[in-house]
Design a protein around this motif. Structure first.
Motif, PDB file in Angstrom:
ATOM      1  N   UNK A   1      59.208  27.551  44.556  1.00 37.43           N
ATOM      2  CA  UNK A   1      57.951  26.857  44.267  1.00 37.43           C
ATOM      3  C   UNK A   1      57.481  26.015  45.449  1.00 37.43           C
ATOM      4  N   UNK A   2      58.416  25.550  46.266  1.00 33.96           N
ATOM      5  CA  UNK A   2      58.013  24.840  47.483  1.00 33.96           C
ATOM      6  C   UNK A   2      57.206  25.753  48.391  1.00 33.96           C
ATOM      7  N   UNK A   3      57.707  26.946  48.604  1.00 35.47           N
ATOM      8  CA  UNK A   3      56.986  27.932  49.408  1.00 35.47           C
ATOM      9  C   UNK A   3      55.724  28.404  48.704  1.00 35.47           C
ATOM     10  N   UNK A   4      55.823  28.515  47.390  1.00 36.13           N
ATOM     11  CA  UNK A   4      54.697  28.995  46.582  1.00 36.13           C
ATOM     12  C   UNK A   4      53.498  28.053  46.716  1.00 36.13           C
ATOM     13  N   UNK A   5      53.737  26.761  46.638  1.00 37.36           N
ATOM     14  CA  UNK A   5      52.662  25.777  46.761  1.00 37.36           C
ATOM     15  C   UNK A   5      52.189  25.667  48.208  1.00 37.36           C
ATOM     16  N   UNK A   6      53.126  25.735  49.117  1.00 31.42           N
ATOM     17  CA  UNK A   6      52.795  25.576  50.539  1.00 31.42           C
ATOM     18  C   UNK A   6      51.853  26.673  51.030  1.00 31.42           C
ATOM     19  N   UNK A   7      52.081  27.899  50.579  1.00 30.57           N
ATOM     20  CA  UNK A   7      51.263  29.027  51.043  1.00 30.57           C
ATOM     21  C   UNK A   7      50.442  29.595  49.882  1.00 30.57           C
ATOM     22  N   UNK A   8      49.872  28.705  49.105  1.00 30.93           N
ATOM     23  CA  UNK A   8      49.130  29.107  47.912  1.00 30.93           C
ATOM     24  C   UNK A   8      48.010  30.098  48.219  1.00 30.93           C
ATOM     25  N   UNK A   9      47.307  29.893  49.314  1.00 29.37           N
ATOM     26  CA  UNK A   9      46.165  30.746  49.636  1.00 29.37           C
ATOM     27  C   UNK A   9      46.576  32.162  50.025  1.00 29.37           C
ATOM     28  N   UNK A  10      47.839  32.348  50.394  1.00 32.29           N
ATOM     29  CA  UNK A  10      48.311  33.670  50.827  1.00 32.29           C
ATOM     30  C   UNK A  10      49.161  34.369  49.769  1.00 32.29           C
ATOM     31  N   UNK A  11      49.201  33.822  48.549  1.00 30.79           N
ATOM     32  CA  UNK A  11      50.061  34.380  47.504  1.00 30.79           C
ATOM     33  C   UNK A  11      49.550  35.748  47.049  1.00 30.79           C
ATOM     34  N   UNK A  12      50.480  36.675  46.845  1.00 32.22           N
ATOM     35  CA  UNK A  12      50.160  38.009  46.350  1.00 32.22           C
ATOM     36  C   UNK A  12      50.347  38.064  44.839  1.00 32.22           C
ATOM     37  N   UNK A  13      49.739  39.050  44.206  1.00 32.22           N
ATOM     38  CA  UNK A  13      49.917  39.243  42.779  1.00 32.22           C
ATOM     39  C   UNK A  13      51.386  39.477  42.444  1.00 32.22           C
ATOM     40  N   UNK A  14      52.078  40.202  43.317  1.00 33.27           N
ATOM     41  CA  UNK A  14      53.491  40.474  43.111  1.00 33.27           C
ATOM     42  C   UNK A  14      54.303  39.181  43.064  1.00 33.27           C
ATOM     43  N   UNK A  15      53.930  38.218  43.899  1.00 33.54           N
ATOM     44  CA  UNK A  15      54.653  36.949  43.932  1.00 33.54           C
ATOM     45  C   UNK A  15      54.372  36.109  42.688  1.00 33.54           C
ATOM     46  N   UNK A  16      53.210  36.282  42.070  1.00 32.62           N
ATOM     47  CA  UNK A  16      52.949  35.647  40.782  1.00 32.62           C
ATOM     48  C   UNK A  16      53.930  36.173  39.729  1.00 32.62           C
ATOM     49  N   UNK A  17      54.174  37.480  39.754  1.00 27.95           N
ATOM     50  CA  UNK A  17      55.106  38.089  38.800  1.00 27.95           C
ATOM     51  C   UNK A  17      56.530  37.580  39.019  1.00 27.95           C
ATOM     52  N   UNK A  18      56.942  37.452  40.287  1.00 30.32           N
ATOM     53  CA  UNK A  18      58.271  36.931  40.592  1.00 30.32           C
ATOM     54  C   UNK A  18      58.407  35.505  40.074  1.00 30.32           C
ATOM     55  N   UNK A  19      57.360  34.714  40.220  1.00 35.43           N
ATOM     56  CA  UNK A  19      57.363  33.339  39.716  1.00 35.43           C
ATOM     57  C   UNK A  19      57.590  33.309  38.205  1.00 35.43           C
ATOM     58  N   UNK A  20      56.942  34.219  37.502  1.00 30.08           N
ATOM     59  CA  UNK A  20      57.104  34.282  36.046  1.00 30.08           C
ATOM     60  C   UNK A  20      58.536  34.622  35.667  1.00 30.08           C
ATOM     61  N   UNK A  21      59.158  35.546  36.402  1.00 31.76           N
ATOM     62  CA  UNK A  21      60.539  35.933  36.106  1.00 31.76           C
ATOM     63  C   UNK A  21      61.495  34.763  36.349  1.00 31.76           C
TER      64      UNK A  21
END
Length: 510
Positions: free
Chosen positions: A229-249
């Motif tokens: 989540x640290x990386x997720x928030x830091x690079x929010x503008x570059x997040x892929x749909x696939x990374x949203x799914x990984x976050x959910x898992x």
């Protein structure tokens, strides 16, 4: 992400329905349970659990088996055969023995069939009393196995067992049976409950280590969540749909581990598993397993990497996901919720087959899709994306090898321990799959971690990685005139046709 490991385990279950875990509880409740005929006796199984010995230096942490409100009922016809003045008109015995002393119950005369109750021949040979259970003292303690007698008096229809509490002084796998040797008591039924307590609580011995295990798994998921989540928030503008799914898992995995821990804590404190609480836990687990499998399937299809969407396959993926969730939910609810008795072998096979067939289908689909995705990346000369997928393939291969090896060990473990005498290490069988799932999830998080270059691994309209870099350099330069823009538009147009034709051909093949 336990997808591949559990897929392989389910394929194994197709061949051998031994993988369903027991759903014992430490408070065993009997609701007019009937006795069944076994050899020359009529018996009812009261339970089987691993119990730890009471510590010598402790007076509060006591391990025991307690009998509460145990009542036996016989038929009226049998009761009427006796006078109301008779002191003893029927005997029922409760036998508690440790698995190592199982051969001290019953015997055989002249090499014949083994009998539980003492026969005339055994009475001559063993000195036992005919009409009672044959018991020999244990080599380590002459007071074990424990036999408790309950007598019917007169012509009464029922008899109650006195409140009893049998202390456990030796660590082992203990079994409880209620036995009647009198053929007239063949229609006997019983109600009441027994309470099995370990020094630290009511949690069965084979399950007790899992409470601490889920603490460590929760901490592991917390650490992974913080990093991700640290990386997720830091690079929010570059997040892929696939990374949203990984976050959910990750979130589902953390939630599931925490729920399992609190469910075990409640189980340890009360000795029962509330239906609502346990249903919530297994439902979250079923959702997490389903989402994990669909994520791996989507990654293998190249979702977000070689194709922007799943196209016509979306409905098929959702259908298999919903079907798998329902099958997994039914299996887990039947296994964990409510009942404390083991379901029969046929019922196990019936419940595990749909889940196993779906897992087998998913694993075939995953590897077929992964092979096609690798071929596409090689054809497009996308070296960066190809390197990611090769590492992903290697991780799956390692998971396969580890799963097959562990399944072999599990078969050996179960085949060489038919009486659960190695119950203290049985928790590792369950824990391994959660550890392997977490390890595979960590690998995927590492390969698709949010970063400034995340978009480089996303679906692109360029021919390959070299074209991506060229387009980036062209768009970043200013004042070069319209020639650069024309060149870029030509590349985009050419590659759009290539991507569209390629996706259409793949959809047809699927």
């Amino acid at each position: 992400m336990d997808s591949l490991a559990l897929l392989l385990l389910s394929i194994f279950l197709l061949l051998s329905p031994i993988g369903i875990k027991k759903s014992n509880a430490s408070i065993h409740i009997y609701h007019n349970d009937p006795f069944r005929e076994v050899g020359n006796a009529y018996l009812l199984s009261g339970g089987s659990e691993g119990l730890m010995a009471t510590p010598f230096s402790s007076s509060n942490h006591i391990s025991y088996i307690r009998f509460e409100n145990i009542t036996f009922w016989r038929s009226k016809d049998v009761a009427d055969q006796h006078s109301d003045m008779e002191h003893s008109s029927g005997l029922v015995q409760a036998i508690i023995f440790e698995a190592a002393d199982r051969n001290n119950i019953g015997g055989s005369a002249y090499g014949g069939q083994r009998a539980i109750c003492c026969t005339p021949d055994l009475a001559k040979m063993e000195g036992c009393k005919q009409g009672e259970v044959l018991r020999r003292p244990s080599a380590t303690d002459i007071n074990w196995p424990v036999v408790l007698d309950v007598q019917f008096s007169g012509n009464s229809l029922f008899t109650k067992m006195d409140y009893r509490e049998v202390p456990i002084t030796k660590t082992g796998m203990y079994n409880l049976f209620f036995v009647a040797c009198d053929p007239k008591l063949k229609e006997l039924v019983m109600s009441g409950k027994t309470m099995w307590k370990n020094p630290d609580g009511y949690l069965p011995g084979r399950m007790a280590p899992l409470k601490k295990f889920y603490v460590f798994m929760s901490l592991a998921y917390v650490i992974l969540s913080i990093i991700w989540f640290t990386q997720y928030v830091r690079f929010w503008k570059d997040i892929l749909q696939l990374q949203h799914c990984i976050t959910a898992v990750i979130a589902l995995g953390l939630f599931e581990m925490i729920l399992w821990y609190f469910e075990y804590v409640n189980f340890n404190d009360t000795g029962i598993r509330p239906v609502v609480v346990t249903t919530w836990v297994v439902t979250v687990g079923a959702v997490r397993k389903t989402v994990s499998r669909l994520l791996i399937l989507s990654v293998s299809m190249g979702y977000g990497v070689v194709r922007p969407t799943l196209g016509g396959l979306t409905s098929k993926v959702l259908l298999i996901g919903i079907t798998y969730f329902l099958a997994s939910e039914l299996l887990d609810i039947t296994e964990y919720v409510g009942t404390i008795n083991d379901i029969s072998g046929r019922a196990r096979l019936f419940l595990v087959l749909p889940d196993a067939f779906l897992d087998a289908f998913l694993i075939l689909w995953i590897f077929t899709s992964l092979s096609r995705t690798l071929e596409q990346l090689q054809a497009k000369r996308s070296s960066a994306k190809l390197d990611i997928y090769r590492k992903f393939s290697n991780a799956l291969a390692v998971t396969v090898i580890a799963s097959v090896a562990w399944i072999g060990y599990e078969v050996y473990f179960k085949a060489t321990d038919p009486f659960n005498e190695r119950w203290q290490s049985a928790w590792i069988i369950t824990a391994f799959w959660d550890i392997l799932a977490f390890a595979l999830l960590c690998v995927i998080c590492y390969l698709w971690a949010p970063s400034q270059s995340s978009q480089r691994y996303a679906y692109s309209e360029e021919v390959g990685e070299e074209s991506d870099e060229e387009a980036h350099s062209l768009t970043s330069r200013k004042g070069e005139g319209d020639i650069s823009l024309v060149k870029q538009e030509k590349n985009v147009g050419t590659n759009d046709d290539f991507e569209q034709e390629d996706d259409e051909e793949e959809d047809k093949r699927e």
